[in-house]
Design a protein around this motif. Sequence first.
Motif, short mmCIF file in Angstrom:
data_model
loop_
_atom_site.label_atom_id
_atom_site.label_comp_id
_atom_site.label_asym_id
_atom_site.label_seq_id
_atom_site.Cartn_x
_atom_site.Cartn_y
_atom_site.Cartn_z
N GLN A 232 42.56 24.37 79.59
CA GLN A 232 41.56 24.68 80.41
C GLN A 232 40.39 25.17 79.35
N ARG A 233 40.86 25.82 78.47
CA ARG A 233 39.50 26.33 77.41
C ARG A 233 39.18 25.14 76.81
N GLU A 234 39.86 24.25 76.33
CA GLU A 234 39.65 23.11 75.61
C GLU A 234 38.66 22.20 76.53
N ALA A 235 38.97 22.29 77.81
CA ALA A 235 38.21 21.39 78.81
C ALA A 235 36.90 21.89 78.90
N VAL A 236 36.77 23.49 79.03
CA VAL A 236 35.56 23.80 79.15
C VAL A 236 34.58 23.64 77.65
N LYS A 237 35.21 23.47 76.51
CA LYS A 237 34.19 23.08 75.51
C LYS A 237 33.72 21.76 75.58
N GLU A 238 34.62 20.94 76.23
CA GLU A 238 34.30 19.53 76.22
C GLU A 238 33.20 19.23 77.37
N PHE A 239 33.34 20.03 78.63
CA PHE A 239 32.52 20.00 79.69
C PHE A 239 31.81 21.43 80.13
N PRO A 240 31.02 21.83 79.30
CA PRO A 240 30.66 23.24 79.47
C PRO A 240 30.10 23.48 81.00
N GLY A 241 30.53 24.33 81.76
CA GLY A 241 30.04 24.86 83.10
C GLY A 241 30.66 23.82 84.07
N LYS A 242 31.73 23.16 83.72
CA LYS A 242 32.41 22.21 84.53
C LYS A 242 33.86 22.24 84.85
N ALA A 243 34.32 23.30 84.45
CA ALA A 243 35.93 23.54 84.34
C ALA A 243 36.36 24.64 85.30
N PRO A 244 36.31 24.63 86.55
CA PRO A 244 36.84 25.65 87.26
C PRO A 244 38.10 25.96 87.20
N GLY A 245 38.99 24.85 86.60
CA GLY A 245 40.37 25.10 86.51
C GLY A 245 40.61 26.11 85.64
N LEU A 246 39.63 26.58 84.72
CA LEU A 246 39.97 27.71 83.67
C LEU A 246 40.21 28.90 84.54
N VAL A 247 39.43 29.26 85.37
CA VAL A 247 39.62 30.31 86.24
C VAL A 247 40.72 30.54 87.00
N ARG A 248 41.35 29.30 87.68
CA ARG A 248 42.36 29.33 88.26
C ARG A 248 43.65 29.51 87.53
N ALA A 249 43.38 28.92 86.43
CA ALA A 249 44.80 29.26 85.31
C ALA A 249 44.70 30.49 84.87
N LEU A 250 43.68 31.25 84.46
CA LEU A 250 43.39 32.72 84.54
C LEU A 250 44.24 33.58 85.40
N GLN A 251 44.08 33.15 86.72
CA GLN A 251 44.32 33.88 87.81
C GLN A 251 45.98 33.63 87.61
N ALA A 252 46.38 32.61 87.54
CA ALA A 252 47.85 32.25 87.68
C ALA A 252 48.55 32.97 86.52
N LEU A 253 47.90 33.00 85.32
CA LEU A 253 48.32 33.66 84.27
C LEU A 253 48.51 35.18 84.66
N GLY A 254 47.47 36.10 85.16
CA GLY A 254 47.53 37.30 85.71
C GLY A 254 48.55 37.74 86.58
N ASP A 255 48.78 36.54 87.76
CA ASP A 255 49.61 36.91 88.62
C ASP A 255 51.06 36.87 88.02
N ALA A 256 51.21 35.93 86.94
CA ALA A 256 52.52 36.04 86.61
C ALA A 256 52.98 37.21 85.78
N GLN A 257 51.83 37.62 84.93
CA GLN A 257 51.96 39.12 84.19
C GLN A 257 52.28 40.11 85.09
N ARG A 258 51.60 40.18 86.25
CA ARG A 258 51.69 41.20 87.29
C ARG A 258 52.93 41.13 87.73
N ASP A 259 53.40 40.07 88.10
CA ASP A 259 55.08 39.96 88.60
C ASP A 259 55.94 40.18 87.45
N ALA A 260 55.78 40.16 86.38
CA ALA A 260 56.59 40.68 85.39
C ALA A 260 56.34 42.01 84.91
#
Length: 282
Positions: free
Chosen positions: A25-53
């Motif tokens: 998703q970070r690479e997608a943001v570089k290609e489409f600045p301001g247009k990749a809401p998937g990055l925030v969702r991916a970061l939240q999913a990572l945070g959720d996984a880290q919290r659960d662990a």
Amino acid sequence: MPEITSSAATADSVIHAARKAVEVQREAVKEFPGKAPGLVRALQALGDAQRDAGDIAGAEASFLDALEAGKKLEMPADVMANVRTSLATLLDFNGREADSLPYYEEAISNHEALGGDNLEVAAQLRNNLAMTYKCMDKFALAEQHYLRALETLENKRGRQSESVACVFNNLGSLYYAAGFPDQAKEMFEDGLQIRIEVLGENHRDVAQSLCNLATACHELKDNEAAQQHFEKSLRILEAQLPQEERSYEAIGADYVAMLEIIGEEGKASALKKRMEKVLASV
């Protein structure tokens, strides 16, 4: 070398996959600045996984990263509301109550602005926030949020719901801690009646409400009523042993303490012996 448990290996696998998704998703943001809401969702999913662990610091960093990324991207309001909710609860439930406050406030504002089912989410967050303020001895602020939560939940679900009963119970605990046993008793009675109607007379939450009501009655010197409520609470829990062993012991200990305070040592001793016998047979 210590053996890695399957659960730990699974958690590591989930976190690894979440990190890879963030990189994509970070690479997608570089290609489409301001247009990749998937990055925030991916970061939240990572945070959720880290919290659960159990990686609380890592989860906090991921959620904060998500919020920072969201400022630069065109994000749906519900996505940002969910990130703030995750961060608020993470901090609150890990001993960082004061740090959680601004995120709770922002998340509540976001969810209320979205309306619909998000209003119930906001009400539950107000309930959490009120508990936090209560723990900080900020009783007026706690009351304000409990009452707002109660109003929303009654409007959305009607008075006869477990979520409404829960807020009544929490309000009772707040008033009791603040030194207003009359108001506490009223709240506990309302919550108890709702729980009986919604859950039935023999539910474990009914037993807890009876214990709370007993405590308020004792504070108001109505020890006869307090004993009746304690005894009914213990009967409910005794019928649900061994599942409710911890609650049975805790409420029994509260009852014994009250009996000793009011000079009923014989009754307190008899209760302790009965509880020991009951628990030994479990």
